[in-house]
Design an enzyme around this catalytic site. Structure first.
Site, PDB file in Angstrom:
ATOM      1  N   HIS A  82       0.839  -1.197   0.000  1.00 55.90           N
ATOM      2  CA  HIS A  82       0.000   0.000   0.000  1.00 55.90           C
ATOM      3  C   HIS A  82       0.864   1.233   0.000  1.00 55.90           C
ATOM      4  O   HIS A  82       1.834   1.319   0.741  1.00 55.90           O
ATOM      5  CB  HIS A  82      -0.913   0.023   1.236  1.00 55.90           C
ATOM      6  CG  HIS A  82      -1.750   1.267   1.294  1.00 55.90           C
ATOM      7  ND1 HIS A  82      -2.911   1.406   0.583  1.00 55.90           N
ATOM      8  CD2 HIS A  82      -1.563   2.431   1.941  1.00 55.90           C
ATOM      9  CE1 HIS A  82      -3.409   2.607   0.799  1.00 55.90           C
ATOM     10  NE2 HIS A  82      -2.614   3.255   1.623  1.00 55.90           N
ATOM     11  N   ASP A 161     -15.267   2.875   7.834  1.00 54.45           N
ATOM     12  CA  ASP A 161     -14.220   3.789   7.382  1.00 54.45           C
ATOM     13  C   ASP A 161     -14.778   4.815   6.409  1.00 54.45           C
ATOM     14  O   ASP A 161     -14.439   5.994   6.469  1.00 54.45           O
ATOM     15  CB  ASP A 161     -13.065   3.011   6.739  1.00 54.45           C
ATOM     16  CG  ASP A 161     -12.030   3.959   6.159  1.00 54.45           C
ATOM     17  OD1 ASP A 161     -11.415   4.701   6.956  1.00 54.45           O
ATOM     18  OD2 ASP A 161     -11.858   4.006   4.929  1.00 54.45           O
ATOM     19  N   ARG A 168     -14.703  13.006   8.997  1.00 54.88           N
ATOM     20  CA  ARG A 168     -13.420  13.659   9.341  1.00 54.88           C
ATOM     21  C   ARG A 168     -13.103  14.776   8.364  1.00 54.88           C
ATOM     22  O   ARG A 168     -12.571  15.828   8.733  1.00 54.88           O
ATOM     23  CB  ARG A 168     -12.285  12.622   9.350  1.00 54.88           C
ATOM     24  CG  ARG A 168     -12.330  11.701  10.556  1.00 54.88           C
ATOM     25  CD  ARG A 168     -11.468  10.469  10.344  1.00 54.88           C
ATOM     26  NE  ARG A 168     -10.090  10.829  10.016  1.00 54.88           N
ATOM     27  CZ  ARG A 168      -9.271  10.086   9.262  1.00 54.88           C
ATOM     28  NH1 ARG A 168      -9.690   8.930   8.760  1.00 54.88           N
ATOM     29  NH2 ARG A 168      -8.052  10.478   9.018  1.00 54.88           N
ATOM     30  N   SER A 183      -7.552   3.849   9.472  1.00 55.17           N
ATOM     31  CA  SER A 183      -8.309   3.902   8.226  1.00 55.17           C
ATOM     32  C   SER A 183      -7.592   3.094   7.135  1.00 55.17           C
ATOM     33  O   SER A 183      -8.183   2.237   6.474  1.00 55.17           O
ATOM     34  CB  SER A 183      -8.474   5.373   7.815  1.00 55.17           C
ATOM     35  OG  SER A 183      -8.900   5.495   6.490  1.00 55.17           O
ATOM     36  N   LYS A 187      -8.544  -1.212   5.736  1.00 57.61           N
ATOM     37  CA  LYS A 187      -8.831  -1.622   4.361  1.00 57.61           C
ATOM     38  C   LYS A 187      -7.897  -2.747   3.920  1.00 57.61           C
ATOM     39  O   LYS A 187      -8.299  -3.677   3.228  1.00 57.61           O
ATOM     40  CB  LYS A 187      -8.725  -0.410   3.424  1.00 57.61           C
ATOM     41  CG  LYS A 187      -9.923   0.533   3.592  1.00 57.61           C
ATOM     42  CD  LYS A 187      -9.766   1.832   2.841  1.00 57.61           C
ATOM     43  CE  LYS A 187      -9.021   2.847   3.656  1.00 57.61           C
ATOM     44  NZ  LYS A 187      -9.255   4.246   3.343  1.00 57.61           N
TER      45      LYS A 187
HETATM   46  N1  URA Z   1      -6.026   7.621   3.404  1.00 49.86           N
HETATM   47  C1  URA Z   1      -6.953   6.836   4.004  1.00 49.86           C
HETATM   48  O1  URA Z   1      -7.338   5.816   3.469  1.00 49.86           O
HETATM   49  N2  URA Z   1      -7.436   7.217   5.197  1.00 49.86           N
HETATM   50  C2  URA Z   1      -7.046   8.340   5.821  1.00 49.86           C
HETATM   51  O2  URA Z   1      -7.522   8.611   6.890  1.00 49.86           O
HETATM   52  C3  URA Z   1      -6.098   9.146   5.180  1.00 49.86           C
HETATM   53  C4  URA Z   1      -5.594   8.750   3.976  1.00 49.86           C
END
Ligand code: URA
Ligand code: CA
Length: 434
Positions: A82, A161, A168, A183, A187
């Site tokens: 990632h 999320d 947010r 977050s 994923k």
């Molecule tokens: N990328 C994400 O997936 N989540 C965040 O909170 C910030 C960047």
């Protein structure tokens, strides 16, 4: 349990336990906890931070807010990668076939998303015919056979999320390390990999502009991954200028092909070998990073990495002849040169500005419904540290529009040219392991 008590507890700096975290995330996902309470809680987290155990508990609760992918039918240690995001980041297109070619299974589920260029799926779709619309069974069969497949996002992953990230965004609580870390990691964990290599970017074009912040984010994410049973490591890399030369979908596919042939940009090649060596080590295919790099370098030199890309493209209905003949990739109608207006040395290429220049050509989506143009984008000719003379070409613009003045102006604005000689920034700043 009452949400108001948990907000107060967090506000006062006391850590929340697993049950409390699950209560918050379940309640928010089911609409039992309203946005105003969740906002107050997010702001308390923003100011108080989280202990490592809390970040792991939050991540785990988010993972279980939706479906999770089970990759148990795939043999071997599945390793995912990632990147926290950058401009012209062609690494996935190179890394996936590269590590697969040395026997590391890569089972990738990808989305499309917004950005300066398309996501991995958009880029792959510049190979004519390439399709990510495959069944789960085909996906698993292909990874077992070829060590590599990519499928479009089908499952309802981490709904908590999605909700929390949108909240947010409008409550000034995006920039909290535990919230970002949970977050991102939720994923990755929900998509089923056994091991995760994180490329945490730092610099003007990155989410984390400061190295110290990037390092902190990397440490929290590595801790979360390992605490939740997935081998995780992180590389902190430079995004004070775009990676490689190409920014745009088909242009990046060509750049990836060049890199797999051993003729790619040196920064992209080096980053792929570094990230790849972490993936190979976590998958147990080499005892250390040096040994892994030797394997990966050999796979480029003997053509097996490029052959893996060919088999991968063919197995997902793509016209693999583009690999021998990249001229068959989508091509823009016009090219324009952007020239330096002064003599000096390139001291910066503001990555997000130049990314926007690519996006307004159509290389990326400004909104979810924007159409992407796979052919268009930018090819840089000068990078940080390079000497330039007035009139030298800085960038070639590949466009399907005749009018590119706005794009050219943004490119010139993004290039910082200094009188004094400057050195190129380091590519890799640090590595974070368990
Ligand atoms: N990328 C994400 O997936 N989540 C965040 O909170 C910030 C960047
Ligand atoms: Ca690139």
């Amino acid at each position: 349990m009452r949400m108001v008590d948990l907000i107060e507890k967090k506000r006062n700096g006391t850590a929340l336990n697993k049950e409390e975290m699950r209560f918050i995330i379940e309640g928010y996902t089911n609409n039992e906890i309203p946005d105003y309470q969740m906002s107050a809680w997010a702001m308390a987290v923003y100011f108080q931070g989280m202990k490592d155990e809390e970040s792991a508990a939050l991540t785990n609760a988010i993972v279980h807010s939706g479906e999770t992918i089970d990759l148990a039918d795939i043999q071997g240690t599945k390793v995912d990668k990632h990147s926290t995001g950058g401009v012209g980041d062609t690494t996935t297109l190179v890394l996936a076939p590269l590590v697969a070619s040395v026997g590391v299974p890569v089972a990738k589920m990808s989305g499309r998303g917004l950005g300066h260029t398309g996501g991995t799926i958009d880029k792959l779709e510049s190979i004519p015919g390439f399709s990510v619309e495959i069944t789960n069974d085909t996906f698993i069969e292909l990874v077992n056979r070829n060590k590599l497949a990519v499928i479009g996002q089908t499952a309802n992953l981490t709904p908590a999320d999605k909700k929390l990230y949108s909240l947010r965004d409008v409550t000034a609580t995006v920039n909290s390390i535990p919230l970002i870390a949970s977050s991102i990691m939720s994923k990755k964990l929900a998509s089923g990999a056994d091991a995760i290599v994180l490329d945490v970017k730092t610099g003007s074009g990155a989410f984390m502009k400061e190295l110290s912040e990037a390092k902190q984010l990397a440490e929290v994410m590595v801790k979360i991954g390992n605490d939740l049973g997935r081998k995780t490591s992180a590389v902190i890399s430079d995004m004070s200028q775009p990676l490689g030369y190409a920014i745009g979908n088909a242009l990046e596919v060509k750049e990836a092909i060049d890199t797999l042939k051993g003729k790619g940009p040196s920064d992209l090649t080096e980053l792929c070998l570094t990230l790849g060596s972490h993936m190979v080590v976590l998958a147990g295919k080499a005892k250390d990073h040096d040994e892994a790099k030797v394997l990966l370098t050999r796979a480029i030199e003997d053509g097996s990495a490029l052959e893996k890309l060919r088999v991968f493209a063919e197995s997902q209905n793509g016209d693999a002849s583009v690999i021998e003949d990249p001229d068959k990739l989508p091509k823009a109608a016009y090219t324009y040169e952007v020239q330096a207006d002064t003599d000096g040395f390139v001291s910066g290429i503001v990555a997000d500005k130049i990314g926007t220049a690519a996006m307004i050509l159509g290389a990326g989506r400004a909104t979810k419904s924007s159409e992407i143009d796979l052919a268009v984008g930018l090819v840089l000719h000068k990078k940080m540290g390079d000497r330039v003379r007035k009139g030298d070409t800085l960038v070639t613009v590949h466009s399907n529009q005749k009018e590119v003045d706005d794009c050219k102006a943004r490119i010139l604005e993004s290039y910082k040219i200094a009188e004094e000689e400057v050195s190129a920034p380091p590519l890799i700043y640090d590595v974070v392991e368990k």
